[in-house]
Design a protein around this motif. Structure first.
Motif, PDB file in Angstrom:
ATOM      1  N   PRO A  65       0.763  -1.241   0.109  1.00 41.06           N
ATOM      2  CA  PRO A  65      -0.016  -0.273  -0.167  1.00 41.06           C
ATOM      3  C   PRO A  65       0.762   1.369  -0.040  1.00 41.06           C
ATOM      4  O   PRO A  65       1.975   1.223   0.578  1.00 41.06           O
ATOM      5  N   GLY A  66       0.493   2.224  -0.678  1.00 37.90           N
ATOM      6  CA  GLY A  66       1.078   3.486  -0.709  1.00 37.90           C
ATOM      7  C   GLY A  66       2.244   3.558  -1.539  1.00 37.90           C
ATOM      8  O   GLY A  66       2.745   4.736  -1.524  1.00 37.90           O
ATOM      9  N   LEU A  67       2.377   2.846  -2.469  1.00 34.69           N
ATOM     10  CA  LEU A  67       3.696   2.768  -3.351  1.00 34.69           C
ATOM     11  C   LEU A  67       3.364   3.676  -4.830  1.00 34.69           C
ATOM     12  O   LEU A  67       4.307   3.663  -5.619  1.00 34.69           O
ATOM     13  N   LYS A  69       0.229   2.806  -6.913  1.00 31.63           N
ATOM     14  CA  LYS A  69      -0.619   2.148  -7.915  1.00 31.63           C
ATOM     15  C   LYS A  69      -1.617   2.897  -8.324  1.00 31.63           C
ATOM     16  O   LYS A  69      -1.767   3.093  -9.582  1.00 31.63           O
ATOM     17  N   THR A  70      -2.594   3.740  -7.376  1.00 27.67           N
ATOM     18  CA  THR A  70      -3.474   4.521  -7.771  1.00 27.67           C
ATOM     19  C   THR A  70      -3.069   5.739  -8.731  1.00 27.67           C
ATOM     20  O   THR A  70      -3.603   6.056  -9.690  1.00 27.67           O
ATOM     21  N   SER A  71      -1.962   6.129  -8.084  1.00 28.08           N
ATOM     22  CA  SER A  71      -1.492   7.437  -8.907  1.00 28.08           C
ATOM     23  C   SER A  71      -0.981   7.197 -10.468  1.00 28.08           C
ATOM     24  O   SER A  71      -1.435   7.848 -11.196  1.00 28.08           O
ATOM     25  N   LEU A  72      -0.493   6.044 -10.468  1.00 25.55           N
ATOM     26  CA  LEU A  72       0.180   5.643 -11.914  1.00 25.55           C
ATOM     27  C   LEU A  72      -1.195   5.360 -12.880  1.00 25.55           C
ATOM     28  O   LEU A  72      -1.199   5.768 -13.814  1.00 25.55           O
ATOM     29  N   PRO A 221       6.064   6.120  -0.381  1.00 32.40           N
ATOM     30  CA  PRO A 221       5.751   7.335  -0.634  1.00 32.40           C
ATOM     31  C   PRO A 221       4.595   8.040   0.588  1.00 32.40           C
ATOM     32  O   PRO A 221       4.616   9.176   1.118  1.00 32.40           O
ATOM     33  N   ARG A 222       3.369   7.309   0.522  1.00 34.58           N
ATOM     34  CA  ARG A 222       2.523   7.708   1.236  1.00 34.58           C
ATOM     35  C   ARG A 222       2.647   8.114   2.711  1.00 34.58           C
ATOM     36  O   ARG A 222       2.347   8.845   3.421  1.00 34.58           O
ATOM     37  N   VAL A 223       3.604   7.228   3.416  1.00 32.12           N
ATOM     38  CA  VAL A 223       4.107   7.281   4.707  1.00 32.12           C
ATOM     39  C   VAL A 223       5.281   8.518   4.961  1.00 32.12           C
ATOM     40  O   VAL A 223       4.834   9.234   5.696  1.00 32.12           O
TER      41      VAL A 223
END
Ligand code: ADP
Length: 335
Positions: A65-67, A69-72, A221-223
């Motif tokens: 999570p937070g790497l 995937k959604t942004s891409l 990144p999210r952290v």
């Protein structure tokens, strides 16, 4: 109730993220830091599909999570100039839910399904002909008199995101044209992300402080972004500038140590060392003994502990490594 350190490092999106997410989310592949090979390959697929006027082949992103995937997925939609519709495995309960989304897609649009490993069987099976022939089969009526009505859909790209690719059935996995694994970021990349976010949020931060946040951000990144926001709040209330000491104080308050370990990470390691003699111990057993949810152990704690070499995965379970013993001050008499 979740502990404060767990909340701050949990990779998944929480309410407060949504406010800043749209500001911080990279909008183009150029702005997206790291994952160089993946980006190169994506760029070619996007270009080729655009030239042919066709949608990109369905693609699957896997990674913690937070790497990104959604942004891409948003970036791909933007680069292609198409709409993106976002949903998730658990949100799709009935074929009618799926039909409502699919019939609203326009040619070459993107459907993003987060946590695709959590789709129920009926939806998963309904997706097979959708992915192959852009046809959704609806069953009308029951028993021998039931009829199949096929809905012809516009061609589109399905992007699936998963933290657990191994839980995907092979028929579903095989229907994706591309499979991309997102890796943890290195320190320089996380530093770059913190700098970029500080700039976008108008936060003044010293270089050493940026570094300190990056060191503790679990390569995620999210952290990193969440730490930056917590540090900003702390600096504002204390009326201090953001330097290395302030980062130290702020993150210690959240029980994040200088290797990014939380109280729970340390508890996991201590338990393996003290109660299971260093391991191996199965995850289920560990989760019961620690009274911690097995999914958090698998998704949040274990990947990072493996990544920094404090935990080892063996066929018989998890083992604490020499480095973990050392870090927690157990070295005497054990080796
Ligand atoms: P996932 O879908 O894998 O859980 P997201 O795409 O939601 O992750 O990423 C979480 C946040 O982290 C984003 O809002 C964005 O601000 C930041 N982020 C993720 N990857 C990157 C990256 N490569 N470069 C810059 N920021 C990133």
């Amino acid at each position: 109730m979740k502990q404060k350190s767990q909340l701050i490092i949990a990779g998944e999106e929480v309410e407060e993220d949504r406010l800043t997410d749209s500001m911080l989310r990279p909008k183009t592949l150029n702005e997206f830091v790291g994952q160089k090979k993946l980006k190169e390959s994506l760029l070619i697929s996007i270009k080729a599909a655009k030239e042919r006027g066709e949608p990109i082949d369905h693609l699957l992103f896997s990674g913690a999570p937070g790497l990104g995937k959604t942004s891409l997925s948003y970036i791909i939609a933007r680069e292609e100039g198409v709409n993106i519709k976002v949903t998730s495995g658990p949100a799709l309960q009935r074929v009618a839910d799926l039909a409502a989304i699919l019939t609203n897609l326009e040619k070459n649009d993107i459907l993003f399904i987060d946590e695709i490993h959590r789709l129920n069987r009926i939806i998963e099976e309904a997706l097979y002909p959708v992915m192959e022939e852009f046809g959704l089969d609806l069953i009308l009526g029951k028993g021998p008199g039931a009829k199949i009505l096929r809905l012809n859909l516009s061609s589109f790209t399905l992007i699936g995101a998963t933290t657990r690719p191994s839980l995907l059935s092979s028929p579903l996995r095989d229907r994706f044209g591309f499979f991309y694994q997102l890796n943890y970021y290195n320190l320089q990349e996380i530093e770059e992300i913190v700098k970029r976010s500080a700039y976008l949020l108008n936060i003044e931060i010293e270089n050493e402080a940026t570094k300190e946040i990056a060191i503790r951000a679990r390569f995620t990144p999210r952290v990193a972004n969440r730490f930056l926001k917590r540090v900003r709040d702390f600096a504002q209330v204390k009326k201090r500038k953001i330097d290395k000491d302030l980062v130290d104080e702020a993150l210690s308050m959240f029980e994040i140590d200088n290797k990014g370990l939380t109280e729970t990470d340390r508890r996991v390691l201590k338990m393996i060392i003290e109660k299971f003699n260093g391991g191996p111990v199965g995850l289920k057993n560990l989760s019961v003994t620690l009274n911690e949810d097995i999914f958090s152990l698998e998704d949040i704690y274990e990947p990072y502990l493996l990544q920094i070499g404090f935990l080892e995965r063996t066929p018989r379970g998890r083992k604490a490594t020499k480095e973990a013993y050392k870090y927690l001050g157990y070295e005497k008499g054990l080796f």
